[in-house]
Design a protein around this motif. Sequence first.
Motif, PDB file in Angstrom:
ATOM      1  N   PRO A  85      -0.148  22.559  -3.331  1.00  0.00           N
ATOM      2  CA  PRO A  85       0.380  22.035  -2.066  1.00  0.00           C
ATOM      3  C   PRO A  85      -0.256  22.734  -0.868  1.00  0.00           C
ATOM      4  N   LEU A  86      -0.820  21.916   0.015  1.00  0.00           N
ATOM      5  CA  LEU A  86      -1.449  22.438   1.218  1.00  0.00           C
ATOM      6  C   LEU A  86      -0.973  21.643   2.429  1.00  0.00           C
ATOM      7  N   SER A  87      -1.101  22.225   3.562  1.00  0.00           N
ATOM      8  CA  SER A  87      -0.807  21.519   4.803  1.00  0.00           C
ATOM      9  C   SER A  87      -1.991  21.701   5.754  1.00  0.00           C
ATOM     10  N   PRO A  88      -2.677  20.641   6.212  1.00  0.00           N
ATOM     11  CA  PRO A  88      -2.399  19.236   5.921  1.00  0.00           C
ATOM     12  C   PRO A  88      -2.648  18.881   4.456  1.00  0.00           C
ATOM     13  N   ILE A  89      -2.177  17.687   4.062  1.00  0.00           N
ATOM     14  CA  ILE A  89      -2.200  17.294   2.653  1.00  0.00           C
ATOM     15  C   ILE A  89      -3.624  17.200   2.132  1.00  0.00           C
ATOM     16  N   ASP A  90      -3.836  17.755   0.957  1.00  0.00           N
ATOM     17  CA  ASP A  90      -5.108  17.707   0.250  1.00  0.00           C
ATOM     18  C   ASP A  90      -4.930  16.829  -0.997  1.00  0.00           C
ATOM     19  N   ILE A 132      -9.612  21.038   1.486  1.00  0.00           N
ATOM     20  CA  ILE A 132      -9.217  21.789   2.681  1.00  0.00           C
ATOM     21  C   ILE A 132      -9.020  23.259   2.298  1.00  0.00           C
ATOM     22  N   GLY A 133      -9.579  24.151   3.056  1.00  0.00           N
ATOM     23  CA  GLY A 133      -9.470  25.575   2.760  1.00  0.00           C
ATOM     24  C   GLY A 133     -10.223  25.908   1.488  1.00  0.00           C
ATOM     25  N   ALA A 134     -11.541  25.761   1.515  1.00  0.00           N
ATOM     26  CA  ALA A 134     -12.361  25.975   0.314  1.00  0.00           C
ATOM     27  C   ALA A 134     -12.021  27.297  -0.348  1.00  0.00           C
ATOM     28  N   GLY A 135     -11.869  27.249  -1.632  1.00  0.00           N
ATOM     29  CA  GLY A 135     -11.545  28.442  -2.390  1.00  0.00           C
ATOM     30  C   GLY A 135     -10.054  28.637  -2.576  1.00  0.00           C
ATOM     31  N   ALA A 136      -9.259  27.786  -1.898  1.00  0.00           N
ATOM     32  CA  ALA A 136      -7.810  27.904  -2.058  1.00  0.00           C
ATOM     33  C   ALA A 136      -7.414  27.458  -3.454  1.00  0.00           C
ATOM     34  N   ARG A 194       0.832  -1.198   0.000  1.00  0.00           N
ATOM     35  CA  ARG A 194       0.000   0.000   0.000  1.00  0.00           C
ATOM     36  C   ARG A 194       0.868   1.250   0.000  1.00  0.00           C
ATOM     37  N   SER A 195       0.341   2.327  -0.587  1.00  0.00           N
ATOM     38  CA  SER A 195       0.989   3.627  -0.498  1.00  0.00           C
ATOM     39  C   SER A 195       0.023   4.711  -0.958  1.00  0.00           C
ATOM     40  N   SER A 196       0.330   5.954  -0.573  1.00  0.00           N
ATOM     41  CA  SER A 196      -0.467   7.123  -0.958  1.00  0.00           C
ATOM     42  C   SER A 196       0.477   8.275  -1.276  1.00  0.00           C
ATOM     43  N   ARG A 197      -0.044   9.207  -2.092  1.00  0.00           N
ATOM     44  CA  ARG A 197       0.744  10.405  -2.399  1.00  0.00           C
ATOM     45  C   ARG A 197      -0.200  11.528  -2.790  1.00  0.00           C
ATOM     46  N   GLN A 198       0.183  12.747  -2.434  1.00  0.00           N
ATOM     47  CA  GLN A 198      -0.614  13.896  -2.872  1.00  0.00           C
ATOM     48  C   GLN A 198      -0.564  14.001  -4.386  1.00  0.00           C
ATOM     49  N   ASP A 199      -1.711  14.233  -4.982  1.00  0.00           N
ATOM     50  CA  ASP A 199      -1.786  14.381  -6.428  1.00  0.00           C
ATOM     51  C   ASP A 199      -0.911  15.558  -6.864  1.00  0.00           C
ATOM     52  N   CYS A 214      -7.923  23.759  -5.363  1.00  0.00           N
ATOM     53  CA  CYS A 214      -8.968  22.962  -4.737  1.00  0.00           C
ATOM     54  C   CYS A 214      -9.839  22.274  -5.767  1.00  0.00           C
ATOM     55  N   GLY A 215      -9.825  22.742  -7.006  1.00  0.00           N
ATOM     56  CA  GLY A 215     -10.637  22.135  -8.037  1.00  0.00           C
ATOM     57  C   GLY A 215     -12.083  22.572  -7.909  1.00  0.00           C
ATOM     58  N   PRO A 216     -12.973  21.922  -8.652  1.00  0.00           N
ATOM     59  CA  PRO A 216     -14.365  22.338  -8.638  1.00  0.00           C
ATOM     60  C   PRO A 216     -15.110  21.961  -7.371  1.00  0.00           C
TER      61      PRO A 216
END
Length: 279
Positions: A132-137, A184-188, A122-127, A191-193
């Motif tokens: 880049p956000l903290s915490p990871i989005d 995280i942080g709507a409008g940042a 298993r593994s994960s990574r930020q797209d 954030c995408g649609p």
Amino acid sequence: MRHSGTKLLLTAAFASLGFAGIASAADLPARAYTKAPVVPTTFSWSGFYIGGFAGGAFSDGNSVAGEPTSAGGLFYNGANLATSYGLNSSFIGGGTVGYNWQAPGSNYVFGLEGEAGYLHLRSSRQDVNAFPLSPIDSVDSTRLGDAYGVIAGRIGYTWDRTLLYAKGGVAFVGSSHSFNDSCIGAGAPGCGPGFLVTSQSDTRITYALGAGIEYAFTNNWSLKGEYLYLGTQKNSTASGTSVVSPTNVLFTNSFSDPGVHTAKIGLNYRWGGPIVAKY
């Protein structure tokens, strides 16, 4: 008188001959005792067996996640870079059951084996397209496991209690993939649609190839070392619906997986096979 003397002489002569025969027999060596010949035996691998194993598993490359898309376009405002990430190695453990057949006088062994166990790559990574956000989005994730199974044929060559074999068959491996934009942080920026989760889970049906060596240290117990490759390379598609503007829009994204190497040691108990006499 004359006849009596003759009779006495004949009797004495026969007696002398009898004593001489007894003396000669006493001088003969005693007859040696010979044990019955020992019939050598050869070990046969024929019979049913059951066992357990433990070892390790690791992937032969990275997982790659594509960007979520919909009929209206890409999730991240035109960005379209693939996200690549390696999977962690894993403990592997489980059990086997099988049957071997060896023709009398032959060094070749044929068998059928079932294997079921646990692995967890298993593994994960930020797209990489997300801001880049903290915490990871916006995280891409892949898992191969937790359960897997193999049904395989075996063919081997034996030197009495040592068996060198190859195996191949069909494998069943659990897999799951997901993309999670928690927004995280709507409008940042980035954030995408809107909030989006895509997911996919299934049991992958593929091939398994490997080889091993097994040694029978008693008539019933044997120890083995084995390498097995699981061909889990496949493209999968995860899907989900965005829940923030635009709502109810279906997005899909692709995932590409690597294959899996496994190495293990195992202990088998065998029954139902003969110990064949050699004449």
